[in-house]
Design a protein around this motif. Structure first.
Motif, short mmCIF file in Angstrom:
data_model
loop_
_atom_site.label_atom_id
_atom_site.label_comp_id
_atom_site.label_asym_id
_atom_site.label_seq_id
_atom_site.Cartn_x
_atom_site.Cartn_y
_atom_site.Cartn_z
N ARG A 13 0.80 -1.23 0.00
CA ARG A 13 0.00 0.00 0.00
C ARG A 13 0.83 1.28 0.00
O ARG A 13 0.55 2.20 -0.74
N THR A 14 1.84 1.37 0.84
CA THR A 14 2.61 2.61 0.93
C THR A 14 4.09 2.30 1.16
O THR A 14 4.43 1.27 1.76
N PRO A 15 4.98 3.19 0.71
CA PRO A 15 6.39 3.02 1.03
C PRO A 15 6.63 3.36 2.50
O PRO A 15 5.81 4.01 3.13
N ARG A 16 7.73 2.89 3.04
CA ARG A 16 8.10 3.27 4.40
C ARG A 16 8.85 4.59 4.34
O ARG A 16 9.67 4.80 3.45
N THR A 17 8.56 5.44 5.27
CA THR A 17 9.17 6.76 5.30
C THR A 17 9.71 7.05 6.69
O THR A 17 9.06 6.75 7.68
N THR A 18 10.90 7.65 6.74
CA THR A 18 11.52 8.05 7.99
C THR A 18 11.95 9.50 7.86
O THR A 18 12.51 9.90 6.84
N VAL A 19 11.67 10.30 8.89
CA VAL A 19 12.08 11.71 8.91
C VAL A 19 12.93 11.90 10.17
O VAL A 19 12.51 11.54 11.27
N VAL A 20 14.12 12.47 9.99
CA VAL A 20 15.01 12.72 11.12
C VAL A 20 15.45 14.18 11.12
O VAL A 20 15.50 14.84 10.09
N TYR A 21 15.76 14.67 12.31
CA TYR A 21 16.32 16.02 12.51
C TYR A 21 17.79 15.83 12.84
O TYR A 21 18.14 15.02 13.71
N LEU A 22 18.66 16.54 12.15
CA LEU A 22 20.10 16.38 12.32
C LEU A 22 20.77 17.67 12.76
O LEU A 22 20.40 18.75 12.30
N GLY A 32 24.23 15.18 16.27
CA GLY A 32 23.07 14.62 16.93
C GLY A 32 22.00 14.26 15.92
O GLY A 32 21.95 14.81 14.83
N VAL A 33 21.17 13.27 16.28
CA VAL A 33 20.08 12.85 15.41
C VAL A 33 18.85 12.57 16.27
O VAL A 33 18.97 11.96 17.34
N THR A 34 17.70 13.06 15.83
CA THR A 34 16.44 12.84 16.53
C THR A 34 15.43 12.30 15.52
O THR A 34 15.25 12.89 14.45
N LEU A 35 14.80 11.19 15.85
CA LEU A 35 13.77 10.62 15.00
C LEU A 35 12.50 11.44 15.16
O LEU A 35 11.99 11.61 16.27
N ILE A 36 12.00 12.00 14.07
CA ILE A 36 10.77 12.79 14.10
C ILE A 36 9.57 11.91 13.79
O ILE A 36 8.54 11.99 14.46
N HIS A 37 9.69 11.08 12.75
CA HIS A 37 8.58 10.23 12.34
C HIS A 37 9.13 9.04 11.58
O HIS A 37 10.10 9.18 10.83
N SER A 38 8.52 7.88 11.76
CA SER A 38 8.89 6.72 10.97
C SER A 38 7.72 5.76 10.89
O SER A 38 7.04 5.51 11.88
N THR A 39 7.49 5.25 9.68
CA THR A 39 6.48 4.22 9.51
C THR A 39 7.07 2.84 9.74
O THR A 39 6.36 1.85 9.75
N ALA A 40 8.39 2.78 9.92
CA ALA A 40 9.08 1.52 10.22
C ALA A 40 9.60 1.57 11.66
O ALA A 40 9.89 2.64 12.18
N ALA A 41 9.70 0.42 12.28
CA ALA A 41 10.26 0.36 13.62
C ALA A 41 11.78 0.50 13.51
O ALA A 41 12.44 -0.32 12.87
N ILE A 42 12.32 1.57 14.09
CA ILE A 42 13.75 1.84 14.02
C ILE A 42 14.27 2.06 15.43
O ILE A 42 13.76 2.90 16.16
N GLU A 69 21.69 22.84 11.16
CA GLU A 69 20.67 21.85 11.44
C GLU A 69 19.90 21.58 10.16
O GLU A 69 19.79 22.45 9.29
N MET A 70 19.38 20.36 10.04
CA MET A 70 18.59 20.03 8.86
C MET A 70 17.61 18.91 9.17
O MET A 70 17.78 18.18 10.15
N GLU A 71 16.59 18.82 8.36
CA GLU A 71 15.64 17.73 8.45
C GLU A 71 15.83 16.88 7.20
O GLU A 71 15.99 17.41 6.10
N MET A 72 15.86 15.57 7.37
CA MET A 72 16.09 14.67 6.24
C MET A 72 14.98 13.62 6.20
O MET A 72 14.65 13.03 7.22
N SER A 73 14.42 13.41 5.01
CA SER A 73 13.40 12.39 4.80
C SER A 73 14.00 11.27 3.97
O SER A 73 14.68 11.53 2.98
N ILE A 74 13.72 10.05 4.37
CA ILE A 74 14.20 8.88 3.65
C ILE A 74 12.98 8.02 3.33
O ILE A 74 12.23 7.66 4.23
N SER A 75 12.79 7.72 2.06
CA SER A 75 11.66 6.87 1.66
C SER A 75 12.19 5.68 0.88
O SER A 75 13.13 5.82 0.09
#
Length: 82
Positions: A13-22, A32-42, A69-75
């Motif tokens: 149905r959907t790809p897995r997406t992860t968003v992190v703040y760096l 430093g890295v902070t997980l903002i959102h993820s559809t996968a268990a990380i 600082e930056m926000e990075m999305s990985i799909s």
């Protein structure tokens, strides 16, 4: 045909997406890295191991690198991300 519709045709149905703040140090290494959102268990240690092995562009000001600082999305399709 988009990747999303290709996955849908396979019953995915959907790809897995992860968003992190760096936080990036002046030399281009993550501080430093902070997980903002993820559809996968990380797990945090897996996230840190992956991110801290990366290098990012050095942003300069007056000949010196500066912290930024930056926000990075990985799909990725579900078969790629855990």
């Amino acid at each position: 045909q988009s990747n999303l519709s290709a996955w849908s045709s396979l019953g995915i149905r959907t790809p897995r997406t992860t968003v992190v703040y760096l936080e990036i140090a002046p030399g281009g290494r993550p501080r430093g890295v902070t997980l903002i959102h993820s559809t996968a268990a990380i797990r945090q240690d897996d996230l840190e191991r992956a991110i801290f092995g990366m290098r990012f562009p050095i942003v300069g000001c007056g000949g010196d690198g500066i912290e930024y600082e930056m926000e990075m999305s990985i799909s990725a399709p579900p078969s790629v991300l855990p």
